[in-house]
Design a protein around this motif. Structure first.
Motif, PDB file in Angstrom:
ATOM      1  N   VAL A  94     -21.003  -3.922   7.897  1.00 17.17           N
ATOM      2  CA  VAL A  94     -19.763  -4.013   7.121  1.00 17.17           C
ATOM      3  C   VAL A  94     -19.734  -2.768   6.243  1.00 17.17           C
ATOM      4  CG1 VAL A  94     -18.377  -5.417   5.558  1.00 17.17           C
ATOM      5  CG2 VAL A  94     -19.889  -6.523   7.212  1.00 17.17           C
ATOM      6  N   HIS A  95     -19.272  -1.697   6.836  1.00 15.43           N
ATOM      7  CA  HIS A  95     -19.334  -0.372   6.216  1.00 15.43           C
ATOM      8  C   HIS A  95     -17.940   0.227   6.284  1.00 15.43           C
ATOM      9  CE1 HIS A  95     -20.624   3.699   5.286  1.00 15.43           C
ATOM     10  NE2 HIS A  95     -21.884   3.316   5.197  1.00 15.43           N
ATOM     11  N   VAL A  96     -17.311   0.428   5.126  1.00 15.05           N
ATOM     12  CA  VAL A  96     -15.978   1.018   5.081  1.00 15.05           C
ATOM     13  C   VAL A  96     -15.987   2.209   4.136  1.00 15.05           C
ATOM     14  CG1 VAL A  96     -14.770  -1.119   5.648  1.00 15.05           C
ATOM     15  CG2 VAL A  96     -15.197  -0.550   3.258  1.00 15.05           C
ATOM     16  N   SER A  97     -15.257   3.232   4.506  1.00 12.73           N
ATOM     17  CA  SER A  97     -15.044   4.385   3.633  1.00 12.73           C
ATOM     18  C   SER A  97     -13.715   4.198   2.913  1.00 12.73           C
ATOM     19  CB  SER A  97     -15.023   5.683   4.444  1.00 12.73           C
ATOM     20  OG  SER A  97     -16.313   5.994   4.936  1.00 12.73           O
ATOM     21  N   VAL A  98     -13.719   4.480   1.618  1.00  7.91           N
ATOM     22  CA  VAL A  98     -12.539   4.237   0.791  1.00  7.91           C
ATOM     23  C   VAL A  98     -12.221   5.504  -0.001  1.00  7.91           C
ATOM     24  CG1 VAL A  98     -11.600   2.922  -1.144  1.00  7.91           C
ATOM     25  CG2 VAL A  98     -12.955   1.761   0.618  1.00  7.91           C
ATOM     26  N   ASP A  99     -10.992   5.961   0.121  1.00  9.02           N
ATOM     27  CA  ASP A  99     -10.518   7.082  -0.684  1.00  9.02           C
ATOM     28  C   ASP A  99      -9.866   6.511  -1.939  1.00  9.02           C
ATOM     29  OD1 ASP A  99      -9.007   9.195  -1.818  1.00  9.02           O
ATOM     30  OD2 ASP A  99      -8.921  10.202   0.128  1.00  9.02           O
ATOM     31  N   PRO A 100     -10.363   6.835  -3.131  1.00  4.24           N
ATOM     32  CA  PRO A 100      -9.770   6.282  -4.354  1.00  4.24           C
ATOM     33  C   PRO A 100      -8.271   6.528  -4.478  1.00  4.24           C
ATOM     34  CG  PRO A 100     -11.888   7.261  -4.868  1.00  4.24           C
ATOM     35  CD  PRO A 100     -11.582   7.629  -3.430  1.00  4.24           C
ATOM     36  N   THR A 101      -7.766   7.617  -3.881  1.00  7.25           N
ATOM     37  CA  THR A 101      -6.327   7.884  -3.965  1.00  7.25           C
ATOM     38  C   THR A 101      -5.510   6.907  -3.131  1.00  7.25           C
ATOM     39  OG1 THR A 101      -6.188   9.449  -2.108  1.00  7.25           O
ATOM     40  CG2 THR A 101      -6.825  10.342  -4.264  1.00  7.25           C
ATOM     41  N   ALA A 102      -6.177   6.135  -2.265  1.00  7.43           N
ATOM     42  CA  ALA A 102      -5.472   5.179  -1.415  1.00  7.43           C
ATOM     43  C   ALA A 102      -5.372   3.793  -2.034  1.00  7.43           C
ATOM     44  CB  ALA A 102      -6.176   5.071  -0.059  1.00  7.43           C
ATOM     45  N   ILE A 103      -6.210   3.510  -3.038  1.00  9.62           N
ATOM     46  CA  ILE A 103      -6.317   2.133  -3.538  1.00  9.62           C
ATOM     47  C   ILE A 103      -5.888   1.989  -4.994  1.00  9.62           C
ATOM     48  CG2 ILE A 103      -8.098   1.531  -1.870  1.00  9.62           C
ATOM     49  CD1 ILE A 103     -10.131   1.783  -4.237  1.00  9.62           C
ATOM     50  N   GLY A 104      -5.202   3.003  -5.545  1.00 12.23           N
ATOM     51  CA  GLY A 104      -4.636   2.817  -6.869  1.00 12.23           C
ATOM     52  C   GLY A 104      -4.857   3.924  -7.867  1.00 12.23           C
ATOM     53  N   TYR A 105      -5.749   4.871  -7.596  1.00 12.44           N
ATOM     54  CA  TYR A 105      -6.036   5.903  -8.588  1.00 12.44           C
ATOM     55  C   TYR A 105      -4.907   6.906  -8.768  1.00 12.44           C
ATOM     56  CZ  TYR A 105     -10.728   4.604  -9.958  1.00 12.44           C
ATOM     57  OH  TYR A 105     -11.798   3.950 -10.513  1.00 12.44           O
ATOM     58  N   MET A 106      -3.936   6.910  -7.879  1.00 15.68           N
ATOM     59  CA  MET A 106      -2.759   7.738  -8.085  1.00 15.68           C
ATOM     60  C   MET A 106      -1.785   7.061  -9.036  1.00 15.68           C
ATOM     61  SD  MET A 106      -3.418  10.434  -6.344  1.00 15.68           S
ATOM     62  CE  MET A 106      -1.848  11.310  -6.260  1.00 15.68           C
TER      63      MET A 106
END
Length: 321
Positions: A94-106
């Motif tokens: 269960v390994h996912v890469s997450v870009d902070p700009t995709a999940i709310g940091y913008m």
């Protein structure tokens, strides 16, 4: 940062350009060669095939960076959560890469941090627990998000959540960030880095390669192994990989105590060769239809890719790559 690279960042962030490029996505070979599927089920099938056929692991990444719209942010988070569930059900990491700009940091740091915690909590839940390497790996892009990404990593890690961090070897401050991380039970992905910034970075390929190996030496230290640190070397460069293998062997790291990571669709022959030598290999496996920011960032990393991207947008697209 050059004018060209500033332009690629602006293009990656442009909603207008993103909407325009989605209309040609279906006929582009990019989605067929470098993207694991249009939805999470297709991506997990790709990940399962790689694992069963070659023993290659995957880190799923939903394509949807640089968004500020609340609905788009929630959609991105739900896709990451669905990926966690589907990977666990398939018996995979269960390994996912997450870009902070995709999940709310913008939109706001508070929203981004809350959403990151939702994903990390899903990975840490008993339903996802396996003996494999479960992790939310935080991506690292341009310097506008760097400090906030590092702070998010620390906060989640201090709460005992399974989170890793990406660092760029070209940044002169990377050894400082590494010195903190290698003393923790965490994972760190080292990449050369995209979007150079003259005031912050080492310059020139030779110096960046040296910085990469200097960082690798810190990651493969005795203290790092004692702390349970798990090094991840994101590179397609076989010269660097060879030096890392030699260094690991000299310092007593077994081949299964760290891993190499590459982009899905890039140098699959080298990926399988490393597996044949007994090393862990993982691919960064994007999925979804919104591939434009991902593609244009690859151009920003290497301007010679620009013509390849252009050719992929032709009707047959067979020349991409």
């Amino acid at each position: 940062m050059s004018i060209f690279q500033r332009t690629t960042i602006a293009l990656a962030r442009s909603p207008v350009m993103g909407r325009a490029m989605r209309t040609v996505a279906a006929r582009s070979s990019l989605a067929q060669r470098f993207v694991g599927g249009t939805d999470v089920h297709a991506a997990v099938r790709t990940a399962l095939r790689l694992w069963q056929a070659h023993g290659i692991r995957s880190s799923l990444f939903y394509l949807g960076e640089y968004v500020a719209d609340p609905a788009a942010i929630e959609h991105n988070v739900s896709q990451a959560l669905d990926a966690c569930s589907a990977l666990g059900a398939a018996g995979l990491d269960v390994h996912v890469s997450v870009d902070p700009t995709a999940i709310g940091y913008m939109a706001s740091d508070a929203l981004g941090a809350a959403n990151a915690r939702r994903i990390a909590d899903a990975i840490a839940s008993p339903r996802a627990a396996t003996t494999r390497r479960n992790c939310m790996m935080l991506d690292m892009e341009d310097s506008t998000i760097r400090d906030r990404t590092c702070a998010l990593h620390r906060a989640l890690l201090e709460d005992g959540l399974p989170v890793g961090l990406t660092l760029q070897a070209r940044r002169r401050r990377t050894p400082e960030d590494l010195a903190w991380a290698v003393r923790r039970h965490t994972s760190l992905r080292l990449v050369k880095g995209a979007f150079p910034e003259r005031a912050l970075d080492h310059a020139g390929r030779a110096r960046i390669d040296l910085a990469y190996l200097d960082a690798a030496a810190i990651m493969l230290s005795h203290d790092a192994r004692k702390a349970g640190f798990y090094p991840v070397f994101g590179t397609h460069d076989d010269r660097l990989a060879g030096a890392i293998m030699t260094l690991a062997r000299e310092r007593g790291w077994s081949p299964d105590a760290f891993e190499f990571e590459m982009l899905y669709g890039v140098r699959p022959d080298w990926q399988m060769a490393l597996r044949g030598l007994g090393y862990n290999v993982r691919v960064y496996l994007p999925f979804g239809a919104d591939w434009w920011p991902y593609a244009i960032r690859r151009v920003g990393e290497n301007p010679s890719n620009a013509w390849l991207l252009a050719r992929s947008l032709t009707a047959d697209g067979r020349y991409f790559g």
